[in-house]
Enzyme design. Structure first.
Site, PDB file in Angstrom:
ATOM      1  N   TRP A 112      77.160  73.123   4.168  1.00  5.19           N
ATOM      2  CA  TRP A 112      75.652  73.079   4.271  1.00  5.19           C
ATOM      3  C   TRP A 112      75.291  73.167   2.595  1.00  5.19           C
ATOM      4  CZ3 TRP A 112      73.290  71.017   8.026  1.00  5.19           C
ATOM      5  CH2 TRP A 112      73.824  71.081   9.488  1.00  5.19           C
ATOM      6  N   ASP A 155      70.049  80.058   1.664  1.00  3.98           N
ATOM      7  CA  ASP A 155      70.016  79.578   3.106  1.00  3.98           C
ATOM      8  C   ASP A 155      70.692  80.456   3.818  1.00  3.98           C
ATOM      9  OD1 ASP A 155      70.032  78.157   5.585  1.00  3.98           O
ATOM     10  OD2 ASP A 155      71.356  76.298   4.794  1.00  3.98           O
ATOM     11  N   LYS A 162      70.021  80.526  15.135  1.00  5.96           N
ATOM     12  CA  LYS A 162      71.162  81.211  15.403  1.00  5.96           C
ATOM     13  C   LYS A 162      71.128  82.731  15.598  1.00  5.96           C
ATOM     14  CE  LYS A 162      72.741  77.451  12.426  1.00  5.96           C
ATOM     15  NZ  LYS A 162      73.810  76.982  13.053  1.00  5.96           N
TER      16      LYS A 162
END
Lengths: 361, 361
Positions: free
Chosen positions: B102, B172, B196
């Site tokens: 990511w 992030d 999440k």
């Protein structure tokens, strides 16, 4: 609770059978033992659902095969900006027909990315009529022509698709998609925020002719490129899975109702009934829009004396008529009559309006 | 249905009391007679809720007053692009520390908008360890330093916040926000996709130091400008109202559980139990990550013989253990242990793993 009729302009009423099914399935979707919100979008169950939802939409609107269907995020407003990023090259111009608040906003958000040519505007008429087609100053070299077939705030609507030649026609159908039959082949790109005729907010539906996807070569992140979303079947990143699911339930409900042809008849009957009550009130109620341009979806109306507005809102809410307060641009009231609002809601509103007029003279 | 434990990496498990309340309230929210999805985001009821949700989050993470909290759309991926648009001027550079899939993606999506300097990378180690802080080649003139405190796919996590001097630190936190106490003042900007540890997909939470909001003067649509979203209290356009509501239910649940301190203890205990089972399996199961960098949230593991993977997946699913298939980058399995996954789920997984190893030798 007693019956409530919801006239919200958006997020708006959803069909009761859709909500009831979402409620039933909320803890255990599709035999998975978990909620649809807890499913990986890459899992077999979710992908099968996503494909079925797209197929249902294609069937409802008879979408030709050379059009991609995208499930995106950001609201229509984000796509005011993303459409020129994708459909116009650097230095290109685009024609904007501005017939209300949202069309003006679309042109404003596009300006950093394309030379905006306001090809026609009804601003001088306070957006209460449509700019006549013969007044549109279209540029045959424009990257596209953008317009707003239904303006949610001003309550104006086109009852035909304008003919614009070979330039792709782009339409923000946030407030009237799926409300009647549509000839998709007349358009280059159709987009709609979901929260009026489709499902919950946070989802944008887009129908785009595939040859337009590769138009722009300007540098941008992949996430902004419609071609990438199309290639990834709208799963370039995690989509709004709940919104996608709810849209699917709405599409199933629409099919059960007889599709967009049946909805078109119902929506016409609903609007006619409300406009007749307004026009037949001897001036007690008034709709300010040019009759030829009146919207079937959003009906703004004022009371003959705005000092009565507060009473009207208070009493209508007490009578189970929700969200009738008008937008500040026009004042007064607004009743939004999207697909999920039944004729019975209009009957209740019309009855209340008559009663209110009698009681408040 | 029998008990199902959901180890999905995202969209992931939600707390059962949150889902049960959402189900109860789905048709009639807050005494309105309509669903929360059918409420105008400009209505009093929704605005009151939205403010309470922000206040709860501020309390949970002790967010200082000079930080704005935003409820956005587009997934973390869109903000990979939007962060440099907002935090960097034209010609600026930004430092990216890449310690997984990511982080690499964030750098890639940023490249059209800022000169990306990869200040450190663990790609050569297949992202199975973290680049040591002393190896980071930071530029004191960088617009910001971006990193990914927890990598969902590779299962690596920082257990301290790196010291980077006066350059704003951007994180992030999609897969570890709210999983333990956090010193927000160490960061310039924190962002997280909701799916999440917060709620359903289609919502992005952002916590940003207000002085950073006015950094970029480059031309862009208003809808891309964080300062505009902050000024409009995240209602610049229609937000994802369902996501915002669900996030609020999750925050209430977190407060009832004892807040992020209690979650931090639980999450540590869950992860320790699973790693102990893996490490104690005599090589039957294996986690490939540097023990100092192991994630508490995402635990990838392989079987000693990958020919057994299909059986493991089939049998685990039959035993009510859902979504254990690993990402193709590492193969094998992955168990995600977000806040809503209880210790009982880890117990069930560990018991199954032991049983599977005995039966399949």
């Amino acid at each position: 609770m007693s019956q409530v009729w919801n006239f919200s302009a958006g997020p708006a009423a959803l069909p009761p059978p859709v909500l009831e099914r979402a409620q039933r399935e909320l803890l255990d979707w599709n035999g998975s033992g978990a909620s649809v919100m807890e499913q990986s979008h890459r899992g077999k169950r979710f992908i099968a659902m996503a494909e079925r939802v797209e197929a249902d939409l294609r069937e409802l609107l008879a979408i030709p095969a050379d059009y991609a269907v995208l499930f995106l995020q950001g609201g229509a407003t984000q796509h005011f900006a993303q459409i020129p990023m994708n459909l116009a090259g650097e230095g290109d111009s685009a024609d904007y027909v501005v017939n209300g608040h949202w069309g003006a906003k679309a042109a404003g958000e596009a300006a950093p990315y394309v030379r905006v040519n306001v090809a026609a505007s009804s601003q001088a008429d306070n957006y209460l009529r449509l700019p006549p087609r013969e007044s549109w100053q279209l540029d045959p070299r424009a990257a596209y022509v953008h317009y707003t077939p239904n303006e949610t705030i001003h309550g104006v609507e086109y009852h035909d698709v304008p003919v614009v030649g070979d330039v792709p026609l782009v339409a923000d159908m946030s407030s009237n998609i799926l409300s009647e039959p549509l000839d998709v082949s007349r358009f280059g790109l159709i987009y709609a925020g979901a929260q009026k005729n489709i499902g919950p907010s946070g989802l944008v539906l887009m129908i785009v002719r595939r040859d337009l996807l590769e138009r722009s070569s300007r540098p941008m992140a992949r996430i902004f490129r419609y071609a990438e979303h199309a290639a990834a079947a709208s799963m370039l990143n995690t989509p709004n899975t709940w919104g996608w699911y709810l849209a699917g339930l709405t599409f199933e409900w629409l099919k059960e109702q007889g599709g967009v042809a049946a909805m078109g008849e119902r929506n016409r009957a609903k609007a006619e009934k409300l406009y007749a009550a307004i026009d037949g009130s001897g001036g007690y109620y008034r709709n300010p829009v040019d009759p030829a341009a009146r919207s079937r979806m959003n009906v703004p109306f004022t009371l003959h004396d705005s000092a009565l507005d507060a009473d009207f809102l208070k009493e209508s809410e007490a009578a189970g008529l929700m969200a009738l307060k008008g937008h500040k641009a026009l004042g007064g009231m607004r009743a939004s009559l999207y697909n999920a609002v039944p004729l019975a809601a209009v009957d209740a509103l019309v009855a209340f309006m008559g009663d209110f007029a009698r009681r408040h003279g």
